[in-house]
Every structure is written in C-alpha cells, then in structure tokens.
Scaffold this motif. Structure first.
Motif, PDB file in Angstrom:
ATOM      1  N   GLN A  64      31.154 -29.790 -17.609  1.00 30.90           N
ATOM      2  CA  GLN A  64      31.639 -30.549 -16.455  1.00 30.90           C
ATOM      3  C   GLN A  64      32.832 -31.432 -16.797  1.00 30.90           C
ATOM      4  O   GLN A  64      33.605 -31.796 -15.917  1.00 30.90           O
ATOM      5  N   SER A  65      33.017 -31.742 -18.060  1.00 28.31           N
ATOM      6  CA  SER A  65      34.132 -32.603 -18.456  1.00 28.31           C
ATOM      7  C   SER A  65      35.403 -31.813 -18.773  1.00 28.31           C
ATOM      8  O   SER A  65      36.457 -32.402 -18.969  1.00 28.31           O
ATOM      9  N   ALA A  66      35.319 -30.487 -18.808  1.00 29.39           N
ATOM     10  CA  ALA A  66      36.479 -29.653 -19.162  1.00 29.39           C
ATOM     11  C   ALA A  66      37.410 -29.462 -17.965  1.00 29.39           C
ATOM     12  O   ALA A  66      36.959 -29.285 -16.840  1.00 29.39           O
ATOM     13  N   SER A  67      38.689 -29.495 -18.237  1.00 26.14           N
ATOM     14  CA  SER A  67      39.706 -29.279 -17.203  1.00 26.14           C
ATOM     15  C   SER A  67      40.093 -27.804 -17.201  1.00 26.14           C
ATOM     16  O   SER A  67      40.776 -27.335 -18.108  1.00 26.14           O
ATOM     17  N   THR A  68      39.637 -27.071 -16.192  1.00 25.55           N
ATOM     18  CA  THR A  68      39.850 -25.626 -16.137  1.00 25.55           C
ATOM     19  C   THR A  68      41.058 -25.243 -15.283  1.00 25.55           C
ATOM     20  O   THR A  68      41.465 -25.996 -14.403  1.00 25.55           O
ATOM     21  N   MET A  69      41.613 -24.062 -15.555  1.00 22.71           N
ATOM     22  CA  MET A  69      42.725 -23.541 -14.761  1.00 22.71           C
ATOM     23  C   MET A  69      42.225 -23.017 -13.411  1.00 22.71           C
ATOM     24  O   MET A  69      42.892 -23.155 -12.393  1.00 22.71           O
ATOM     25  N   THR A  70      41.070 -22.397 -13.449  1.00 16.78           N
ATOM     26  CA  THR A  70      40.468 -21.830 -12.250  1.00 16.78           C
ATOM     27  C   THR A  70      39.561 -22.875 -11.618  1.00 16.78           C
ATOM     28  O   THR A  70      38.879 -23.609 -12.324  1.00 16.78           O
ATOM     29  N   ASP A  71      39.555 -22.932 -10.285  1.00 18.65           N
ATOM     30  CA  ASP A  71      38.678 -23.886  -9.605  1.00 18.65           C
ATOM     31  C   ASP A  71      37.951 -23.195  -8.458  1.00 18.65           C
ATOM     32  O   ASP A  71      38.384 -23.219  -7.312  1.00 18.65           O
ATOM     33  N   SER A  72      36.846 -22.553  -8.787  1.00 18.51           N
ATOM     34  CA  SER A  72      36.016 -21.878  -7.808  1.00 18.51           C
ATOM     35  C   SER A  72      35.073 -22.895  -7.175  1.00 18.51           C
ATOM     36  O   SER A  72      34.289 -23.545  -7.876  1.00 18.51           O
ATOM     37  N   ALA A  73      35.140 -23.032  -5.866  1.00 19.91           N
ATOM     38  CA  ALA A  73      34.275 -23.984  -5.160  1.00 19.91           C
ATOM     39  C   ALA A  73      32.805 -23.626  -5.355  1.00 19.91           C
ATOM     40  O   ALA A  73      31.958 -24.515  -5.549  1.00 19.91           O
ATOM     41  N   LYS A  74      32.502 -22.346  -5.331  1.00 18.07           N
ATOM     42  CA  LYS A  74      31.114 -21.885  -5.506  1.00 18.07           C
ATOM     43  C   LYS A  74      30.583 -22.262  -6.898  1.00 18.07           C
ATOM     44  O   LYS A  74      29.481 -22.769  -7.042  1.00 18.07           O
ATOM     45  N   VAL A  75      31.402 -22.029  -7.913  1.00 16.48           N
ATOM     46  CA  VAL A  75      30.995 -22.356  -9.287  1.00 16.48           C
ATOM     47  C   VAL A  75      30.913 -23.870  -9.459  1.00 16.48           C
ATOM     48  O   VAL A  75      29.987 -24.381 -10.087  1.00 16.48           O
ATOM     49  N   ARG A  76      31.861 -24.594  -8.889  1.00 16.16           N
ATOM     50  CA  ARG A  76      31.844 -26.058  -8.990  1.00 16.16           C
ATOM     51  C   ARG A  76      30.563 -26.618  -8.380  1.00 16.16           C
ATOM     52  O   ARG A  76      29.947 -27.531  -8.927  1.00 16.16           O
ATOM     53  N   GLU A  77      30.133 -26.063  -7.257  1.00 13.55           N
ATOM     54  CA  GLU A  77      28.912 -26.527  -6.601  1.00 13.55           C
ATOM     55  C   GLU A  77      27.677 -26.269  -7.472  1.00 13.55           C
ATOM     56  O   GLU A  77      26.806 -27.121  -7.599  1.00 13.55           O
ATOM     57  N   LYS A  78      27.626 -25.087  -8.087  1.00  9.18           N
ATOM     58  CA  LYS A  78      26.463 -24.715  -8.907  1.00  9.18           C
ATOM     59  C   LYS A  78      26.479 -25.309 -10.310  1.00  9.18           C
ATOM     60  O   LYS A  78      25.441 -25.658 -10.853  1.00  9.18           O
ATOM     61  N   ARG A  79      27.687 -25.385 -10.918  1.00  7.41           N
ATOM     62  CA  ARG A  79      27.784 -25.733 -12.338  1.00  7.41           C
ATOM     63  C   ARG A  79      28.572 -27.003 -12.639  1.00  7.41           C
ATOM     64  O   ARG A  79      28.615 -27.433 -13.780  1.00  7.41           O
ATOM     65  N   GLY A  80      29.242 -27.555 -11.638  1.00  2.26           N
ATOM     66  CA  GLY A  80      29.997 -28.793 -11.866  1.00  2.26           C
ATOM     67  C   GLY A  80      31.308 -28.594 -12.597  1.00  2.26           C
ATOM     68  O   GLY A  80      31.882 -29.540 -13.139  1.00  2.26           O
ATOM     69  N   THR A  81      31.802 -27.354 -12.623  1.00  5.61           N
ATOM     70  CA  THR A  81      33.085 -27.028 -13.239  1.00  5.61           C
ATOM     71  C   THR A  81      33.730 -25.923 -12.433  1.00  5.61           C
ATOM     72  O   THR A  81      33.036 -25.186 -11.727  1.00  5.61           O
ATOM     73  N   GLY A  82      35.037 -25.796 -12.527  1.00  9.07           N
ATOM     74  CA  GLY A  82      35.740 -24.765 -11.773  1.00  9.07           C
ATOM     75  C   GLY A  82      35.562 -23.367 -12.322  1.00  9.07           C
ATOM     76  O   GLY A  82      35.667 -22.393 -11.601  1.00  9.07           O
ATOM     77  N   SER A  83      35.279 -23.253 -13.618  1.00  8.37           N
ATOM     78  CA  SER A  83      35.087 -21.958 -14.267  1.00  8.37           C
ATOM     79  C   SER A  83      34.185 -22.136 -15.483  1.00  8.37           C
ATOM     80  O   SER A  83      34.541 -22.863 -16.418  1.00  8.37           O
ATOM     81  N   VAL A  84      33.056 -21.472 -15.472  1.00  8.38           N
ATOM     82  CA  VAL A  84      32.124 -21.548 -16.607  1.00  8.38           C
ATOM     83  C   VAL A  84      32.772 -20.986 -17.864  1.00  8.38           C
ATOM     84  O   VAL A  84      32.714 -21.596 -18.933  1.00  8.38           O
ATOM     85  N   ALA A  85      33.419 -19.828 -17.749  1.00 10.98           N
ATOM     86  CA  ALA A  85      34.035 -19.198 -18.926  1.00 10.98           C
ATOM     87  C   ALA A  85      35.101 -20.097 -19.535  1.00 10.98           C
ATOM     88  O   ALA A  85      35.126 -20.310 -20.759  1.00 10.98           O
ATOM     89  N   GLU A  86      35.979 -20.635 -18.703  1.00 10.89           N
ATOM     90  CA  GLU A  86      37.048 -21.496 -19.203  1.00 10.89           C
ATOM     91  C   GLU A  86      36.488 -22.774 -19.816  1.00 10.89           C
ATOM     92  O   GLU A  86      36.924 -23.199 -20.897  1.00 10.89           O
ATOM     93  N   ALA A  87      35.529 -23.385 -19.150  1.00 12.35           N
ATOM     94  CA  ALA A  87      34.945 -24.627 -19.666  1.00 12.35           C
ATOM     95  C   ALA A  87      34.244 -24.398 -21.004  1.00 12.35           C
ATOM     96  O   ALA A  87      34.420 -25.180 -21.943  1.00 12.35           O
TER      97      ALA A  87
END
Length: 121
Positions: A64-87
């Motif tokens: 959740q503290s990682a700054s990702t290039m991708t910002d998926s609203a669905k992933v952010r809602e479930k995981r608190g980050t824009g991209s699990v792979a990038e984070a």
C-alpha cells in the motif's frame, strides 16, 4: 537486484505466470515477489523452482505504500494499491527501486507481472 513482482488470480497457472514474465521482456531477474497470501501458491512456487529464484513475500501494508505506474480502481479497492505486481516488485527491490515499465497482463488475463530494478542491481 532485479525483481519480478506478480499479481494473479487463484486459478492462474504456471503458464499464466510465465507468459506474463516473458511479456515484460526481462532477460535477467534475481528474485520473484508476490503478496503474502499468494506467495505459497503451487503455480508460483513451481515457477520459482524452475527459475531457481527465491520468492519474497510482501505484506499488504508495504504494498500500500508503493507508488505504482498503474492505478486500477478495482485493485486499489481490494488491495490498497494501484497494481499488485508493480507494488510487490518495488517493495522487494528495496528503497530507491524503480519500475522498468508498467505491469503486463498474461494472455489469459489471470496474471500480471512487473519488473523493478533496485539501486544496487
């Protein structure tokens, strides 16, 4: 350190993960990273074993503290980050790590992979 971070669905196969990794164009990686709740999946462990790579387990709060290039609203809602792979890739590669590009999606859409390069790679 060059890390391949993965995000994937429960039904992702080794082929899904390999396809996503190949699509990144990465020629050399030193570790694989995934969320704690996915790191012990059979598919990921099989890929890590085939590549001779360790799997780094990433806690949700660090993703959740990682700054990702991708910002998926669905992933952010479930995981608190824009991209699990990038984070996962960024956290595992360490402070000052950078992504080599945005995450890529496997052909079957079951896995994503992103590559991060650490400062001391």
């Amino acid at each position: 350190m060059i890390v391949a971070g993965f995000g994937f669905r429960a039904d992702a196969t080794v082929d899904s993960l390999e396809n996503a990794l190949t699509a990144t164009g990465a020629r050399k990686i030193t570790a694989i990273a995934a969320p704690v709740d996915k790191a012990q999946s059979e598919a990921l462990q099989e890929l890590a074993s085939a590549l001779g790579m360790p799997v780094i387990e990433i806690p949700a709060e660090l993703m959740q503290s990682a700054s990702t290039m991708t910002d998926s609203a669905k992933v952010r809602e479930k995981r608190g980050t824009g991209s699990v792979a990038e984070a996962c890739a960024l956290v595992a590669a360490g402070n000052g790590a950078t992504l080599t590009g945005p995450r890529v999606v496997s052909k079957d859409r079951l896995a994503t992979c992103a590559i991060a390069r650490g400062v001391h790679s």
